[in-house]
Enzyme design. Structure first.
Site, mmCIF file in Angstrom:
data_model
loop_
_atom_site.group_PDB
_atom_site.id
_atom_site.type_symbol
_atom_site.label_atom_id
_atom_site.label_comp_id
_atom_site.label_asym_id
_atom_site.label_seq_id
_atom_site.Cartn_x
_atom_site.Cartn_y
_atom_site.Cartn_z
ATOM 1 N N LYS A 54 -23.746 8.634 -36.179
ATOM 2 C CA LYS A 54 -22.425 8.838 -35.567
ATOM 3 C C LYS A 54 -21.802 10.138 -36.097
ATOM 4 O O LYS A 54 -21.267 10.944 -35.331
ATOM 5 C CB LYS A 54 -21.508 7.643 -35.866
ATOM 6 C CG LYS A 54 -21.879 6.391 -35.068
ATOM 7 C CD LYS A 54 -21.152 5.148 -35.553
ATOM 8 C CE LYS A 54 -21.704 3.898 -34.855
ATOM 9 N NZ LYS A 54 -21.165 2.636 -35.363
ATOM 10 N N GLN B 4 -17.386 0.242 -40.089
ATOM 11 C CA GLN B 4 -18.750 -0.200 -39.789
ATOM 12 C C GLN B 4 -18.951 -1.657 -40.222
ATOM 13 O O GLN B 4 -18.640 -2.020 -41.361
ATOM 14 C CB GLN B 4 -19.761 0.722 -40.494
ATOM 15 C CG GLN B 4 -21.202 0.431 -40.163
ATOM 16 C CD GLN B 4 -21.552 0.715 -38.690
ATOM 17 O OE1 GLN B 4 -21.113 1.705 -38.112
ATOM 18 N NE2 GLN B 4 -22.327 -0.162 -38.091
ATOM 19 N N ASP C 286 -13.464 1.807 -31.464
ATOM 20 C CA ASP C 286 -14.502 0.797 -31.250
ATOM 21 C C ASP C 286 -14.058 -0.218 -30.199
ATOM 22 O O ASP C 286 -14.873 -0.991 -29.699
ATOM 23 C CB ASP C 286 -14.797 0.045 -32.565
ATOM 24 C CG ASP C 286 -16.073 0.538 -33.234
ATOM 25 O OD1 ASP C 286 -16.908 1.139 -32.529
ATOM 26 O OD2 ASP C 286 -16.222 0.302 -34.449
#
Ligand code: NAD
Length: 293
Positions: free
Chosen positions: A52, A96, A119
């Protein structure tokens, strides 16, 4: 059979984002800035976050990786979240998953400012998505929709079976595909671990989206001729002959299923790269929607 090439499509999306960023910076504006919070040293999480961050560099974004000890308390992590929410130089950030067991992931995700929740995991974004309002859509389902759209696959009126009801893939993609809209209007069945006679359902489906995480679960006798198959699964399977000691497997028995399909995503190179591209897209949207100063 045609491959739905997620790698190539993701690259095209990244190129588009890169030129938008170049225009922004040419006008003297700061580029979008994505931060990633990584708690602990989980190998897979390190790999995901690493790619990412690298992708941010490729498109000209700023990126910040915040690495925290496994032993961090929930309160200290919440303090970090508060700091990120207040930082006007950061447009979006991700935490994460998975988090260590002593931390309540739900409480952490609830603390993320929905305007920075690239997200799309915050209930505010999830609810807005379900109500067809402007929202950050979780990157994996967003990537699947984008992939289908770019291959001009019309799913209107089609029978679609989604396998897996997770909050990050199965549930949201089932909502998106059934929505009234440009991509959508499908008749969706959401299958899960308690579903009975799954093969009967998948055999009549025009579109099968598999997101359960069991390698080669979907066999050739479970899909009809001409079906569209999207494989979301990513499982590391031990393999001593591979330099990394493992191989990535999807949910679909690809070699047997692919010849029966009209379109299919490979693993790797299908949904995975699309997920990263759509995270970048969400970060660009965050910059444009909420942090344009
Ligand atoms: P999860 O692991 O949270 O849940 C799995 C789901 O599968 C559950 O809803 C469960 O009910 C269902 N399931 C389990 N066994 C089943 C069975 N026998 N029949 C029918 N349904 C069954 O799901 P997740 O987090 O969405 O992950 C699913 C897979 O997708 C994993 O392999 C994960 O690594 C992968 N994934 C890939 C990406 C990507 O970018 N490609 C992103 C997220 C997740």
């Amino acid at each position: 059979m045609q491959l739905l090439d997620g790698k190539q499509t993701a690259q095209a999306i990244k190129d588009e984002i890169k030129s938008t960023v170049a225009e922004m910076t040419a006008e003297g504006k700061r580029p979008p800035h994505l931060a990633a919070v990584l708690v602990g040293n989980d190998g897979a999480s390190l790999t995901y976050v690493g790619s990412k961050v690298r992708s941010c560099e490729q498109v000209g974004f700023q990126s910040t990786l915040i690495r925290l000890e496994d032993s961090i308390s929930e309160t200290a992590l919440l303090d970090e979240i508060t700091r990120l929410n207040k930082d006007s130089q950061i447009d979006g950030y991700i935490v994460q998953l998975p988090l260590p067991k002593h931390i309540d992931a739900g409480r952490i995700l609830m603390a993320v400012d929905p305007k920075k929740d690239v997200d799309g995991f915050h209930p505010s974004n999830f609810g807005k998505m379900a109500l067809d309002m402007q929202a950050f859509i979780p990157a994996t389902p967003f990537g699947i929709v984008e992939l289908l759209q770019r291959y001009q696959i019309d799913i209107q009126g089609k029978e679609c079976v989604v396998i897996g009801r997770s909050h990050i893939v199965g549930r949201p993609i089932s909502i998106l595909l059934s929505q009234k809209g440009e991509i959508g209007n499908a008749t969706v069945t959401l299958a899960h671990s308690r579903t009975q006679n799954l093969a009967q359902l998948t055999r009549r489906a025009d579109v099968v989206i598999s997101a359960l995480g069991i390698p080669e679960f979907l066999k050739a006798d479970m899909v009809k001729d001409g079906a569209i198959v999207v494989d979301v699964g990513i499982t590391r399977v031990a393999d001593d002959t591979h330099p990394k000691g493992y191989r990535i497997k999807g949910d679909v028995d690809f070699d047997a299923v692919a010849p029966k399909t009209s379109y299919i995503t490979p693993v790797p190179g299908g949904v995975g790269p699309m997920t990263i591209a759509m995270l970048l897209k969400n970060t660009l949207l965050a910059r444009q929607w909420y942090h344009s100063a």
